[in-house]
Each structure stands twice: as C-alpha cells, then as structure tokens.
Design a protein around this motif. Structure first.
Motif, PDB file in Angstrom:
ATOM      1  N   PHE A  80       1.082  -0.688  -0.009  1.00  0.00           N
ATOM      2  CA  PHE A  80       0.275   0.291  -0.081  1.00  0.00           C
ATOM      3  C   PHE A  80       1.212   0.843  -0.007  1.00  0.00           C
ATOM      4  O   PHE A  80       0.334   2.391  -1.151  1.00  0.00           O
ATOM      5  CB  PHE A  80      -0.931   0.020   1.210  1.00  0.00           C
ATOM      6  N   LEU A  89       2.226   1.803  -3.412  1.00  0.00           N
ATOM      7  CA  LEU A  89       1.025   2.604  -4.657  1.00  0.00           C
ATOM      8  C   LEU A  89       0.985   4.154  -4.749  1.00  0.00           C
ATOM      9  O   LEU A  89       1.801   4.630  -6.107  1.00  0.00           O
ATOM     10  CB  LEU A  89       0.097   1.304  -4.342  1.00  0.00           C
ATOM     11  N   PHE A 146     -13.509 -15.507 -14.686  1.00  0.00           N
ATOM     12  CA  PHE A 146     -12.392 -16.548 -14.021  1.00  0.00           C
ATOM     13  C   PHE A 146     -11.572 -16.396 -14.635  1.00  0.00           C
ATOM     14  O   PHE A 146     -10.305 -15.362 -14.763  1.00  0.00           O
ATOM     15  CB  PHE A 146     -11.932 -17.109 -13.265  1.00  0.00           C
ATOM     16  N   ILE A 175      -5.146  -9.780 -16.900  1.00  0.00           N
ATOM     17  CA  ILE A 175      -4.656  -9.244 -16.315  1.00  0.00           C
ATOM     18  C   ILE A 175      -2.579  -9.986 -15.867  1.00  0.00           C
ATOM     19  O   ILE A 175      -1.548  -8.982 -16.509  1.00  0.00           O
ATOM     20  CB  ILE A 175      -4.145  -9.388 -14.944  1.00  0.00           C
ATOM     21  N   GLN A 179       0.788  -7.908 -17.807  1.00  0.00           N
ATOM     22  CA  GLN A 179       2.451  -7.855 -16.928  1.00  0.00           C
ATOM     23  C   GLN A 179       2.812  -8.310 -17.702  1.00  0.00           C
ATOM     24  O   GLN A 179       4.141  -8.500 -17.134  1.00  0.00           O
ATOM     25  CB  GLN A 179       1.497  -8.477 -15.578  1.00  0.00           C
ATOM     26  N   VAL A 222       3.542   4.168 -13.687  1.00  0.00           N
ATOM     27  CA  VAL A 222       2.779   2.831 -13.592  1.00  0.00           C
ATOM     28  C   VAL A 222       0.949   3.009 -12.661  1.00  0.00           C
ATOM     29  O   VAL A 222       0.215   2.005 -12.915  1.00  0.00           O
ATOM     30  CB  VAL A 222       3.848   2.923 -11.829  1.00  0.00           C
ATOM     31  N   PHE A 266      -1.376   2.377 -15.808  1.00  0.00           N
ATOM     32  CA  PHE A 266      -1.424   0.832 -15.643  1.00  0.00           C
ATOM     33  C   PHE A 266      -2.380   0.561 -14.725  1.00  0.00           C
ATOM     34  O   PHE A 266      -3.323  -0.378 -15.157  1.00  0.00           O
ATOM     35  CB  PHE A 266       0.579   0.505 -15.205  1.00  0.00           C
ATOM     36  N   PHE A 267      -1.853   1.322 -13.106  1.00  0.00           N
ATOM     37  CA  PHE A 267      -2.143   0.587 -12.261  1.00  0.00           C
ATOM     38  C   PHE A 267      -4.346   0.700 -11.993  1.00  0.00           C
ATOM     39  O   PHE A 267      -4.879  -0.456 -11.974  1.00  0.00           O
ATOM     40  CB  PHE A 267      -2.201   0.605 -10.845  1.00  0.00           C
ATOM     41  N   LEU A 319      -5.577  -1.369 -14.864  1.00  0.00           N
ATOM     42  CA  LEU A 319      -5.983  -2.617 -13.926  1.00  0.00           C
ATOM     43  C   LEU A 319      -7.264  -2.688 -13.237  1.00  0.00           C
ATOM     44  O   LEU A 319      -8.035  -3.540 -14.155  1.00  0.00           O
ATOM     45  CB  LEU A 319      -4.752  -2.996 -13.444  1.00  0.00           C
ATOM     46  N   LEU A 320      -6.908  -1.842 -13.151  1.00  0.00           N
ATOM     47  CA  LEU A 320      -8.587  -1.666 -12.258  1.00  0.00           C
ATOM     48  C   LEU A 320      -9.478  -1.575 -13.005  1.00  0.00           C
ATOM     49  O   LEU A 320     -10.532  -2.887 -12.951  1.00  0.00           O
ATOM     50  CB  LEU A 320      -8.240  -1.105 -11.242  1.00  0.00           C
ATOM     51  N   THR A 344     -10.136  -5.009 -14.561  1.00  0.00           N
ATOM     52  CA  THR A 344     -10.970  -6.568 -13.601  1.00  0.00           C
ATOM     53  C   THR A 344     -12.363  -6.028 -13.094  1.00  0.00           C
ATOM     54  O   THR A 344     -13.168  -6.444 -13.848  1.00  0.00           O
ATOM     55  CB  THR A 344      -9.675  -6.470 -12.643  1.00  0.00           C
TER      56      THR A 344
END
Lengths: 279, 288
Positions: B25, B28, B212, B219, B223, B264, B267-268, B271-272, B275
């Motif tokens: 955390f 991040l 799933f 993901i 990556q 980054v 990217f994060f 990704l969130l 998903t």
C-alpha cells in the motif's frame, strides 16, 4: 463430456480424427523442448552447417561445458533455490495465523483485514517495484537475499487458500485443544498446520515454482553477481552476443527448465490443484 | 469463535498487515506521489506537477504503450481462452492419451518465461529457426518473425498463448468436471446434438469459469514483460514496447523515475478498470 455413457454418443470416426488432432497438439507443445535438447548436444560447426537437423551427430557436451565456464552456475542455482524456499516458507508461516484469525475468530475489523489482503491481488510487482527498490536502497538492502524474499513474504492467494481450508475445520476441534491447555500458537502450527497438509503442499509447490522461475524481481532488485538467480544468468547467455552459438543458449536453457519440468513430473497433481483452487 | 485473549487477532494478523502496508500500500501511494516529481534516483526529486503525464501524452509514448499492450492482450486473451476451451472439451475423458496431451500442454505453464522465451527465440530465428525451415519446406511465406515490426508483436502474442493456454485448459477442465452428468443424459434423451448440448448445458454452466479465466488471463497479458525483455527488448522500432517494458525502460535505461511512476499509475488504474469492467459484464450476462 466425460464418462462411458456419453462416449458412446461419439462415432469411431470422429474419435479417430480427434486423436490425430490431439497428437498434433502434443507435438506443438513437446517438439520445442526436444529441439532444445537436441540443439544443446550439437557442436558449433553442426549448428552452422545444418541448423534444423533433428538429431545431433553425437552427444557432445561442449555446450554444457561452455555454460559452466561462462558463469558461476552453482551459485546461481543455490541463490535461486534459497530465494524460492525462503519465500514459500515465509508465506506459509505468515499466512497460517492470519488465515486462522480470518477464518475462525470473531473480532472487530475482520472484514477490513480480509479486504486488504484480497486488494493486494490488484497490486502486482510491476506496480510496486520502483518505490520498493527506493525503500530497500535507503536501508542498504539492495543486492541482498532479503530484498528478494521479504517483499513476497505475504501472499494474498496463500492467505485466502488457507482461510478457505480452515473454514471447514470444525470449531469443536479447536475448542477441545484449548481445553487441553494448548496455546493458540500451538493450535495454529502444531494442530492445524499438519491438518492442512494437502493444501499447504500444493501451495508450497506452486509458490516455489513461481518464484524459482521469476525473472522480473531479481532483475530489478539485483546488480551483483553474488545474489543473481538462474533465470537471469541464463538469459544473459543470450545477451552476451552469442550470435549463432545456439547450442550454448539451449544447453543453458535445458539446465534452467529441467528442474521445473522435474517438479512438474513428480508433483503435477499438486500443481494442478493449486491452479484449479484459484478459481 | 471468540479469541481466547482479546488481542490475539492482532499478533496473528500483524506480520501480514505490516508486510501489506510496507510492500504494497505504501509503495502504491509512493508511486502516485513520485509521478508528480522529476527524479533520477541520484539527485533530490523536484516537484513538477502533472508534467510527467503531459510529456508522456505529448511524446506519444503513453498512447503507444497502450496500443501495443491492448493489441497483445486482446490476441492473447481470445487466443488462449479459445484454445484452452477447445482443448478442455477434447481432453475431458479418462484415457491415458488425453492425460498425456493435457500434461504436455500444461507443462509450458510450469516452466519459466525465460525458458519459453529462449526456446521460441531459437524456433523463430529468421535464418536457422525450425519454424522458418518448416514454412520453407511447405512453401509458405516466411518472414523475420521478430525482426519485422509488423509481425513481432503477434509473434510475442503467439508465444504467450503457447505459454498460458494450459492454464485456461486446466481451469476449464475443472469447470467441466463440476457439471452434473445427469444434465447431459437428460439433454441426450431430449435428442439434443453435441452442439446443442454445448450451447444449452456446457456453456451456461462454464460461464463463471470463463469469467475468471478471462479476467486472470487479461491481467497476465497486461503484465507481460519477460518475453519482451528476452526476445525483442521492445523492438524493432518500439513495436513491442508494452506497458511494463516501457516502465522498466524509463527507470533503468533513462533513469526517469517520475515518468515511470506516471506510467505505473496509469497502468494500475487501467488494471483496476479492466478487472471491474469484465466482472461487471460477466455478472450482467449471467443474470440475463
């Protein structure tokens, strides 16, 4: 569509066609390994003359000798093994009590704690490596085993898996152990740990293989030969301007992939269970 | 159950929470903060506001990284899921041959990305590679697979599919085994053919598995780094410079930590978003 009942619905002809296709599939996955093995026994003149000859003219070990001469293979092997074992053991040791608290104990903040664990699944190594590198550099831990192991000390997947397995353990068992005067520490590591053996073995192998194979983290966390791991060393074979010396690169690759394939051959069942349990 | 002492949960969860905070955390948040600074790892960071983001957009680097990553992810997710599903359907029987093929395909998921990358670097070699030789023998067109900017990204996608198809196959097989056989018997009694049985029985019950598999493969492909680093180093002409490789390049080749951190952060967030979007889409479909 498993089982004999449904198999009778297929005609022998389709079965034959399907089997031929599946044979091709197996070839697509196995032939590259065989070609790697064959190439690793060749000599440089052979590679130049007839690169695609399926078999080497003899079992020449020159390429393997060249790999051993160009790098401290034993040390890389040792580093990789220590790192992967360290991570897998730490993850299990840390996840057992956490999984126990999350599965069995009622306390304020349990939902939040569980949420935090699951949330880390969304923070991959690629997102956190820059600040972690800066942090470890500040305390002088770059180029140490700690830098390779500690950032992976907690595994969300492992904690989740252990929690799920502990939920199905009856409370009465734990209460009986408490009545006998067992401490919580003893209940966690002495009673529940051995009970969860199949889950722990699957997870251990999964984690070990994953980190044994890892390239990214050791690449960004180490600059020193003393802590370099095997995937990095073998990948360097290619970067050293080997040109057409594919027999050497492939010999290195045999040494790198053989341990993973051996673990796979002996523990396929466990690895499959670990992967399937992710769903 | 009640804890035997009130503060027991604290020490049990302590190591986990400390490691989560220190290594997940805080980093991040730190990345988000660094993205507003210019920093070369050597001299003190300098606050520059949103300049890093602006520079990434203006130079086209962000758009390019996004484009390559999305193309590769789309090819890999669709390819590996379709292949995994077909293989699972074909291999879901208790014969030794089926078991052998299952192991062969899954083995690629177990060996390292570096091994796979080196293996395919040799197979795809433009002069002496086995694939090139095979294409020549069959009189098929061939190219410098990894040296041609038009084909390199797809070659890497193909290698990634080869690596992870076994993963989706295993998950689909597990999903298939959870489907009660009686449903197939009932459908067969009703005169349903193989295709109808798939559409009406197999697929609806496999949907949670597919959701799933889709999310996790997305993901994984987002990556992707090792194959790029080992096989192409982002080239030729940056055609395989995917997101994580671009981040790596900014930090270790350009020493631009701020710029890397901005990548980054994007990217994060992606990704969130992906998903969440995918889970939402599949849940909606499942409810309909």
């Amino acid at each position: 569509m498993s089982g004999r009942e449904t198999r009778t619905l297929r005609s022998p002809l389709t079965d034959g066609v399907v089997n031929v296709l599946l044979g091709l599939v197996a070839a697509v996955w196995l032939l590259p390994y065989l070609w790697m093995l064959s190439t690793s026994f060749k000599t440089l003149p052979e590679i130049v003359r007839a690169p695609t000859a399926p078999l080497p003219s003899g079992l020449d070990l020159g390429a393997y000798r060249a790999v051993l001469e160009s790098m401290p293979l034993g040390r890389y092997f040792w580093n990789t093994t220590v790192m992967a074992l360290g991570i897998a053991f730490t993850q299990i040791a840390v996840a057992l009590p956490a999984g126990y608290a999350l599965a069995k104990l009622k306390f304020a903040g349990r939902g939040v704690a569980f949420g935090l664990v699951v949330a880390t699944l969304l923070i991959p190594a690629q997102v956190r490596f820059v600040p972690v590198f800066a942090l470890l550099a500040e305390v002088g831990w770059v180029n140490t085993m700690t830098a390779l192991i500690l950032p992976f000390g907690v595994s969300a997947f492992g904690t989740f898996l252990i929690r799920q397995a502990l939920i199905s353990v009856p409370d009465s068992l734990i209460e009986a152990a408490r009545m006998d005067g067992a401490s919580e520490l003893r209940i966690i590591y002495g009673l529940l740990g051995p009970m969860l053996r199949p889950t722990l073995v699957s997870f251990f192998l999964f984690s070990f293989v994953y980190h044994w194979n890892d390239y990214f983290w050791p690449l960004v966390m180490t600059t020193d030969d003393a802590v370099r791991t095997l995937p990095l060393g073998i990948a360097l074979l290619r970067e050293q301007g080997t040109g057409v010396r594919w027999h050497i690169v492939m010999a290195g690759n045999v040494l790198l992939s053989a341990p993973a394939l051996a673990v796979f051959a002996f523990a396929q069942r466990h690895l499959l269970r670990a992967v399937a349990s992710k769903a | 159950m009640r804890p035997s002492r009130r503060f027991d949960p604290l020490w049990m969860l302590g190591p986990t929470l400390v490691l989560l905070v220190v290594f997940f955390f805080v980093p991040l948040l730190q990345a988000a903060k660094s993205s507003l600074y210019e920093w070369d790892l050597l001299t003190p960071p300098r606050y520059v506001g949103l300049d890093n983001y602006r520079a990434l957009i203006d130079s086209g680097e962000l758009g390019h990284a996004l484009g390559t990553t999305l193309i590769m992810s789309a090819v890999v997710v669709v390819g590996s899921m379709a292949l995994g599903l077909v293989l699972a359907l074909a291999l879901n029987r208790p014969t030794r041959f089926a078991g052998f093929v299952r192991s062969a395909v899954f083995s690629a998921y177990v060996v390292s990305w570096v091994s796979v990358a080196l293996l395919w670097l040799w197979v795809l070699d433009a002069d002496a590679g086995a694939l090139t030789a095979l294409c020549r023998a069959l009189h098929l067109p061939t190219t410098h697979w990894l040296g041609n900017p038009k084909s390199a990204l797809y070659a890497l996608s193909g290698v990634t599919i080869w690596k992870i198809a076994g993963y989706s196959m295993v998950l689909f097989l597990a999903g298939l085994q959870d489907i009660p056989r009686s449903l197939y018997e009932a459908a067969a009694l009703d005169g349903a053919g193989a295709w109808q049985r798939f559409v009406n029985v197999t697929w609806p019950l496999l949907r949670p598995t597919a959701a799933f598999v889709g999310t996790t493969s997305l993901i994984i492909s987002f990556q992707v780094f090792d194959v790029v680093r080992v096989m192409t180093q982002g080239g030729p002409v940056r055609s395989t410079s995917v997101f994580v490789y671009a981040i790596y390049e900014q930090v270790f080749l350009n020493l631009r930590v701020g710029r890397a951190s901005a990548l980054v952060v994007v990217f994060f967030v992606l990704l969130l978003g992906l998903t969440a979007l995918q889970l939402w889409a599949w849940r909606k479909k499942g409810a309909a």
